[in-house]
Design a protein around this motif. Structure first.
Motif, PDB file in Angstrom:
ATOM      1  N   ILE A  65      24.578  94.245 -43.678  1.00 18.31           N
ATOM      2  CA  ILE A  65      25.488  95.148 -42.972  1.00 18.31           C
ATOM      3  C   ILE A  65      26.552  94.374 -42.202  1.00 18.31           C
ATOM      4  O   ILE A  65      27.717  94.758 -42.171  1.00 18.31           O
ATOM      5  N   ARG A  66      26.145  93.273 -41.601  1.00 12.35           N
ATOM      6  CA  ARG A  66      27.055  92.519 -40.741  1.00 12.35           C
ATOM      7  C   ARG A  66      28.363  92.147 -41.419  1.00 12.35           C
ATOM      8  O   ARG A  66      29.433  92.291 -40.852  1.00 12.35           O
ATOM      9  N   ASN A  67      28.275  91.657 -42.699  1.00 13.27           N
ATOM     10  CA  ASN A  67      29.496  91.155 -43.333  1.00 13.27           C
ATOM     11  C   ASN A  67      29.692  91.689 -44.748  1.00 13.27           C
ATOM     12  O   ASN A  67      30.577  91.236 -45.465  1.00 13.27           O
TER      13      ASN A  67
ATOM     14  N   GLY B  79      23.849  91.225 -52.976  1.00  9.19           N
ATOM     15  CA  GLY B  79      23.080  90.439 -53.937  1.00  9.19           C
ATOM     16  C   GLY B  79      22.196  89.404 -53.273  1.00  9.19           C
ATOM     17  O   GLY B  79      21.904  89.466 -52.074  1.00  9.19           O
ATOM     18  N   GLY B  80      21.783  88.427 -54.096  1.00  4.39           N
ATOM     19  CA  GLY B  80      20.801  87.443 -53.668  1.00  4.39           C
ATOM     20  C   GLY B  80      21.152  86.758 -52.354  1.00  4.39           C
ATOM     21  O   GLY B  80      20.280  86.432 -51.541  1.00  4.39           O
ATOM     22  N   ILE B  81      22.409  86.576 -52.115  1.00  3.87           N
ATOM     23  CA  ILE B  81      22.827  85.877 -50.904  1.00  3.87           C
ATOM     24  C   ILE B  81      22.551  86.693 -49.643  1.00  3.87           C
ATOM     25  O   ILE B  81      22.419  86.126 -48.550  1.00  3.87           O
ATOM     26  N   ALA B  82      22.469  88.013 -49.814  1.00  2.00           N
ATOM     27  CA  ALA B  82      22.284  88.898 -48.654  1.00  2.00           C
ATOM     28  C   ALA B  82      20.829  88.959 -48.194  1.00  2.00           C
ATOM     29  O   ALA B  82      20.523  89.398 -47.093  1.00  2.00           O
ATOM     30  N   ILE B  83      19.950  88.518 -49.060  1.00  2.00           N
ATOM     31  CA  ILE B  83      18.515  88.613 -48.776  1.00  2.00           C
ATOM     32  C   ILE B  83      18.118  87.749 -47.597  1.00  2.00           C
ATOM     33  O   ILE B  83      17.364  88.158 -46.709  1.00  2.00           O
ATOM     34  N   GLY B  84      18.631  86.518 -47.593  1.00  2.00           N
ATOM     35  CA  GLY B  84      18.084  85.532 -46.644  1.00  2.00           C
ATOM     36  C   GLY B  84      18.766  85.565 -45.279  1.00  2.00           C
ATOM     37  O   GLY B  84      19.801  86.163 -45.088  1.00  2.00           O
TER      38      GLY B  84
ATOM     39  N   ALA C  57      28.907 104.517 -45.516  1.00  2.00           N
ATOM     40  CA  ALA C  57      28.724 105.248 -44.258  1.00  2.00           C
ATOM     41  C   ALA C  57      27.755 104.514 -43.338  1.00  2.00           C
ATOM     42  O   ALA C  57      27.996 104.380 -42.135  1.00  2.00           O
ATOM     43  N   ILE C  58      26.682 104.022 -43.916  1.00  2.00           N
ATOM     44  CA  ILE C  58      25.713 103.285 -43.097  1.00  2.00           C
ATOM     45  C   ILE C  58      26.383 102.069 -42.478  1.00  2.00           C
ATOM     46  O   ILE C  58      26.240 101.780 -41.288  1.00  2.00           O
ATOM     47  N   ILE C  59      27.120 101.348 -43.288  1.00  2.00           N
ATOM     48  CA  ILE C  59      27.771 100.139 -42.777  1.00  2.00           C
ATOM     49  C   ILE C  59      28.734 100.495 -41.660  1.00  2.00           C
ATOM     50  O   ILE C  59      28.741  99.870 -40.597  1.00  2.00           O
ATOM     51  N   ARG C  60      29.545 101.537 -41.871  1.00  2.00           N
ATOM     52  CA  ARG C  60      30.481 101.942 -40.810  1.00  2.00           C
ATOM     53  C   ARG C  60      29.751 102.272 -39.510  1.00  2.00           C
ATOM     54  O   ARG C  60      30.182 101.895 -38.427  1.00  2.00           O
ATOM     55  N   GLY C  61      28.646 102.967 -39.653  1.00  2.00           N
ATOM     56  CA  GLY C  61      27.935 103.389 -38.441  1.00  2.00           C
ATOM     57  C   GLY C  61      27.193 102.266 -37.744  1.00  2.00           C
ATOM     58  O   GLY C  61      27.021 102.289 -36.526  1.00  2.00           O
ATOM     59  N   ALA C  62      26.767 101.261 -38.527  1.00  2.00           N
ATOM     60  CA  ALA C  62      25.828 100.292 -37.960  1.00  2.00           C
ATOM     61  C   ALA C  62      26.455  98.936 -37.662  1.00  2.00           C
ATOM     62  O   ALA C  62      25.894  98.144 -36.918  1.00  2.00           O
TER      63      ALA C  62
ATOM     64  N   THR D 255      28.353  95.892 -36.131  1.00  2.00           N
ATOM     65  CA  THR D 255      29.017  95.400 -34.926  1.00  2.00           C
ATOM     66  C   THR D 255      29.599  94.028 -35.209  1.00  2.00           C
ATOM     67  O   THR D 255      30.389  93.517 -34.445  1.00  2.00           O
ATOM     68  N   GLY D 256      29.154  93.423 -36.344  1.00  2.00           N
ATOM     69  CA  GLY D 256      29.574  92.066 -36.657  1.00  2.00           C
ATOM     70  C   GLY D 256      28.657  91.004 -36.061  1.00  2.00           C
ATOM     71  O   GLY D 256      28.833  89.822 -36.286  1.00  2.00           O
ATOM     72  N   GLU D 257      27.672  91.464 -35.313  1.00  2.00           N
ATOM     73  CA  GLU D 257      26.725  90.520 -34.702  1.00  2.00           C
ATOM     74  C   GLU D 257      25.502  90.330 -35.608  1.00  2.00           C
ATOM     75  O   GLU D 257      25.133  91.232 -36.364  1.00  2.00           O
ATOM     76  N   ILE D 258      24.871  89.191 -35.488  1.00  2.00           N
ATOM     77  CA  ILE D 258      23.597  88.987 -36.170  1.00  2.00           C
ATOM     78  C   ILE D 258      22.609  90.056 -35.709  1.00  2.00           C
ATOM     79  O   ILE D 258      22.587  90.408 -34.535  1.00  2.00           O
ATOM     80  N   GLY D 259      21.819  90.589 -36.624  1.00  2.00           N
ATOM     81  CA  GLY D 259      20.878  91.637 -36.270  1.00  2.00           C
ATOM     82  C   GLY D 259      21.340  93.021 -36.701  1.00  2.00           C
ATOM     83  O   GLY D 259      20.599  93.991 -36.563  1.00  2.00           O
TER      84      GLY D 259
END
Ligand code: ADP
Ligand code: ADP
Ligand code: ADP
Lengths: 113, 417, 417, 417, 113, 113
Positions: free
Chosen positions: A102-104, A108-113, E76-81, E83-87
């Motif tokens: 979600i952050r960026n 795919g595979g890169i998003a898992i870790g 939609a999930i991405i828009r709502g969630a 913040t650009g921060e880890i987590g």
């Protein structure tokens, strides 16, 4: 990418986590669950009325991993959770079609870790 | 004296002692809530049973034999015979039984979450029927320590230290809860097993403090004493100073002000002033309480991190160690100005070392008496009924393994130890 | 008088005041439980710390300076000197300190879940050491308001309004908890932030009511007063009528009888009768209490929906507004028939407007005094230590951010705000 | 007598009765906590409302009419007229209103989790305004039962059985909670509906026990009685023996010592000694309490497993059945040695059958009076407002359906019934 | 049909729900979870003993959608969630073989909505 | 092997369990969930402020079964959970690639039961 779902005894969570860390699996999600399986429940009573407890407390772990990580993850869970007694739990492996960070927006595979 | 005046004087003392005894009784609820709050959810019902039953069993045995040993002499087993006009006897018994029960229940917290319930019942019989009454007799029952001049107004030693030392030997002989001290190579890692209900623990402390007004002020044993208010003031100030002392100490040591330590600190201040609440000045009370608050944090830490004795609620530190501090403090802070009641004077008020030495003797004697008898008791129990539940039972929780019960039915509770 | 009679009379008053002071002390537990119950689980330990520490810090400062300002004069800082025979002094201090602590702790609820702990400690020092003692001196310490004829028997104004106004300015200057008032376009949407533990809130109200018998009846300051029972009866009836008033009002306004409002209503009735519990008839007490119960619901609604001030427990409405109502009610409902104690007579009993006007003056003076001093205090704190925690800390909860602590370890709690 | 002595005597009685009345008031908190603890989380706020409101409504109606019926005669409706010097009247009312409220609140537990709130309000009016005062008048208001020699010192019958029988008819007419008794073919399977908060239930029992010192010892109605301490001692011993009796019985019947039954046992012992706490010896108190503890377990079982009446907290067994036992026990255990107060003597002390028969008559009369009036009341309510909520509302829980409220906001609670 | 599993920060639930509603996704199921990921935990202590908290509170959302809805739901999930921060969390997409509405036995794509 | 995920009303759990037992499905795992669907929520209020509750309590059941058991399991769930009212719930069926019994390392269909 695979989704590994494991049901384990709650008291084994710490040792499973340690085994996973040793295999460099650092990401996971955990929920409370009640499990019904071969493990016998126990009898509680309340004011003289018996209550059959056959839903036992379990911990449910979800770990998404890339395909080449599946075996070592499964092995780590088994190492951490096995006692050899009934009730040790199960592992289910499902296919993941896509993973998104979600952050960026990585996919795919890169998003898992 | 005019018989009407005598009757009124006796009446005032009777309602005073019955009401303060009720307050001290209520401390049972306080102990139960503190212990429940500072342990895990899976043991709450067992703790309820222990706290209810140590009072119930204790009251019956104190009626049957304890009182006779401590005060009454042989003809007063079972408070016999039932003749009229024994108001004074009943009023004394009523006030004393709740003190015996306090000593007994202190131990429960230190032995929480792993003690067999049957063993605990037997323990309750012995502490209230024998161990407490004997040392109580020495100090309050006109026994040899009281004649030596040992002063323990409301029981820093008689009640709290007795409970504290029985808690110490109990926690040692039982061993720690599984997972509290984990061997990692050569080192022992100390783990936290957090309590599950801070609001109940806090409620318990407030209830204890409330009851302490009965505990200390009632110990005048005389409703017409003009020192009643002073005792209450000293109690208030020492409790307050204890809470502050522990808060500051925990802030300093751990980086943030710790709630459960601050709560322990209030209790530590109250235990600390219990012996000297009559003889100390208000300034003395503040100092005694404040130091007790500091002591309790260091003591909890030492017992946990150095001795590796698992005392979930800090009973040994609060009641044992601060009980000692409070008893010795009498030898330091007694002002010598309690005309008509006592003339003891402590080191800081020009009384020299004498009183301090006497206080020390009393502390030491009680320590040895309680340690010796409780070690025999617990070892005997270990041998006869077993003292500790099995490992699986401990894991399952004592609520289920000892009582088939669940304390918070329906609540989702996450527990991996 | 016969010295034996004097001694007995003094003794009765001493045990009366010490026991009622203990009851008032126990109200601290009540305040803590109400506040914990009506806020979120993630702040419970912080609330415990605030409630423990405002008492602890308050007692010490009231001993050091507060009492001297309010009653004692310069030579009684630290209750010095420690001479024997000061039973009367100690008994007064004991009874007064718990009132000072009540005023202090009222504020905690209104400032819950967002106040820096250090700032709260400093606040505690000032309210118990200075703000409360000064206005208290005017009314109870034989100061100018008392000489004007202002009557506030047990402290609707002296204690409750002082706490209530300090709560008001505190909640205003702090601002609302994140998520309480959400701007949607031009409009402000008012959101509910439900309390997490109604049983504890209810327990708190029962404890407060219990303690109120000490608060009001003890305020006779005389254990041989023949009005003690009347005061207790009026207290009972006003609390009952307040609960009913609030229940009916909430039923009418919200469609169903609201639990937390009904609990507030009981407290409102109790606050309402506090000033007039001696001078009102039982019928007067029922009316005063019932109206207080109605007022509190409308006031909570007004403060929340119109003023948008976030007062999680309704402290401003219960203690501030109903404190005013109770104080004014003296000017309406005083029967003029309390021979030997006071002859004030209210408007409804043919006493004309005089007493009502005097009551109004007292209310206004205390309002300005408290608002002025607390605004300075809070703004100063904002500037020096900061008054409010950071947004992340608020989100995380004050238990973790201020104390590294968790209140309900293991319980699964779902919280998205 | 010397007027100063008279004043002091009256003063002692006044503070005694006001303080013990406050203790009895506090029992309301105890009842609320026990009932909350032994029922499900989804009903907690409704239980709070019932317990708050039966006191509030009950106090107002007891002021308006109940007192006049029970003690005062026609001119004392609303405690009128308000003339000075009525300290004795107010002190009596204060002490009596909390007893009326106790009888009323007992019922709440048996009717928990399914009763319409409006119906419960109406019920409260009638029990405190009419049903309790009438039978109370017969026994305590110098009515015909008292003149017959019926002895019920503090209300095993007057208070507890009245509440217990009203609970019995209420639970019967309401029917069981959905899911409690499940028809499986011809058989009825009895299911457990476990309580959700044992720590609160235990706290409630401790609060009740604490308040019982006011209940029983205050019932001397005389602060200068030399029997006050004896009453307190008997109360202590019977409560303790009751807890032990129930623990042993539950251990024997269910295989493990049951917490909620042991808690009930303590209450059973206390109810059992309430009638005889003055006339029994300490040995008698132990026996009465112990037997009450045994009775309560068998009674709970019988009512649940045989009669299939759903009484979630065991109110019928604790207050109804053990109230009968306690009342009859007077006819067995009265020692005949309470010079200056009463000379009744029971069967075991050579008094013959007379007293036992009188006690039996009182028990039977009250049983019929309460059963008859409450059946009419509940059937009337069923007809007028409805007595029970709809099935969906019961499933949803009364917190939401009756009050739009949630008691433990945020806590994850698993409930499939 | 796909099963979208998203782990988000608890305080983002409301805004995610609003974004989903805007995309006319009205159906979802939510559970409490504890997550272990890149996000650093925090330190708690209890009576002077430190506790490392690395399982952080997360909300787990499960949404079953028809294939043509997958992208807008994810967006939609991405828009709502975000913040650009880890987590911020992860989204996993799995294949659903069959969906059944219990009320009336509807199966397949029609049962999803 | 399939993973059957069912969302049902909490009060239907017991009857669903009974129907599953009748079909000799003894193993399952249960979690608490909050569901958002066609079922209307209800209104709560707190101190006079309304709260719209549209996340309703549901129970989530996970059952892993071999392919030949899928239909009878689904039928059993429907029998136990159906009332015909909105809110009865949904069943989703996913494919499981592998199942492992932690106790003894069994894999595949044999590990399910
Ligand atoms: N087929 C299944 N579907 C869903 N959950 C299962 C299944 N089999 C086992 N589980 C989960 O695994 C837990 C342990 O299973 P159990 O049969 O008791 O142990 P073992 O694998 O040692 O035979 C159960 O409590 C349940 O939560
Ligand atoms: N591989 C994974 N398997 C299961 N859950 C995961 C995985 N990766 C992330 N999560 C969940 O998502 C949450 C956020 O992940 P994190 O790595 O902290 O954030 P980010 O995606 O911003 O790097 C975690 O706390 C965890 O619940
Ligand atoms: N598309 C979906 N994705 C995830 N969960 C769903 C979905 N549809 C339904 N659910 C779950 O099933 C529950 C019942 O759905 P609902 O639409 O209310 O009932 P019905 O199936 O009778 O129309 C919901 O509360 C939700 O937990």
């Amino acid at each position: 990418m695979k989704l590994i779902i494991a049901y384990i005894q709650p008291q084994k969570l710490n040792s499973v986590k340690q085994e996973l860390y040793r295999e460099e699996v650092y990401k996971m999600s955990i929920t409370n669950a009640l499990g019904c399986g071969q493990q016998k429940g126990y009898k509680k009573s309340y004011r003289g009325v018996d209550i059959e407890v056959n839903l036992l407390k379990k911990v449910r772990i979800e770990i998404a991993v890339n395909d080449n990580f599946v075996e070592r993850t499964v092995e780590a869970i088994i190492r951490g959770a096995r006692t050899g007694e009934i009730g040790d739990g199960k592992i289910f492996i499902l296919n993941i079609e896509e993973t998104i960070r979600i952050r960026n927006g990585d996919r795919g595979g890169i998003a898992i870790g | 004296m005019n018989p009407e005046i005598t009757l009124l004087t006796n009446s005032i003392t009777m309602i005073w002692l019955v009401l303060t005894a009720a307050l001290v009784f209520f401390m049972q609820a306080g102990f139960a809530m503190v212990e429940i709050g500072l342990t895990r959810a899976k043991s709450a019902s067992n703790i309820i049973m222990k706290n209810l039953m140590d009072f119930a069993v204790g009251a019956i045995i104190y009626w049957a034999v304890g009182w006779a040993i401590m005060y009454g002499g042989l003809k007063e087993f079972f408070l016999m015979p039932d003749i009229p006009g024994k108001g004074a006897l009943f009023q004394s018994w009523m006030f004393q039984v709740v003190f015996a029960a306090t000593a007994a229940t202190i131990v429960s917290g230190a032995m929480a979450e792993r003690t067999k319930f049957t063993a605990y019942l037997v323990y309750s019989l012995f502490i209230s029927g024998l161990i407490y009454p004997v040392s109580g007799h020495w100090i309050w029952g006109d026994g040899w320590l009281s004649r030596l001049g040992f002063h323990d107004f409301a029981g820093s030693t008689v009640v709290h230290s007795v409970g504290g030392w029985a808690a110490l030997t109990g926690a040692m002989i039982l061993g720690a809860r599984k997972g509290k001290y984990v061997k990692v190579g050569q080192e022992v890692a100390v783990k936290a097993i957090p309590g599950h209900n801070m609001p109940l623990a806090a409620l318990g402390v407030f209830i204890l403090w409330f009851g302490w007004y009965g505990f200390n002020a009632g110990s005048t044993l005389d409703g017409t004493s003009s020192y009643i208010a002073l005792v209450a003031v000293n109690t208030t100030l020492a409790g307050a100073a204890g809470a502050i002392g522990a808060m500051i100490t925990s802030w300093f040591l751990f980086g943030k002000p710790d709630p459960s330590m601050s709560l322990n600190g209030a209790l530590a201040g109250l235990v600390g002033i219990t012996a000297g609440c009559l003889v100390a000045s208000t300034t003395g009370a503040v100092i005694i309480g404040f130091i007790a608050g500091i002591i309790v944090v260091f003591s909890v830490r030492f017992i946990d991190h150095v001795l590796h004795i698992d005392d979930p609620v800090g009973a040994v530190s609060v009641h044992g160690i601060c009980g000692v501090w409070g008893t010795l403090a009498v030898g330091l802070f007694a002002t010598g100005r309690r005309e008509g009641v006592t003339d003891i004077r402590g080191l800081f008020y020009g009384g020299g070392w004498h009183q301090l030495i006497v206080q020390f003797i009393g502390v030491a004697v009680v320590f040895f008496w309680v340690v010796a008898t409780t070690v025999v008791l617990y070892m005997g129990l270990k041998w006869v009924t077993g003292l500790r539940v099995s490992e699986e039972d401990e894991l399952l929780g004592l609520d289920i393994s000892e009582h088939n019960a669940e304390s918070y039915y329906g609540f989702q509770i996450f527990q991996n130890q």
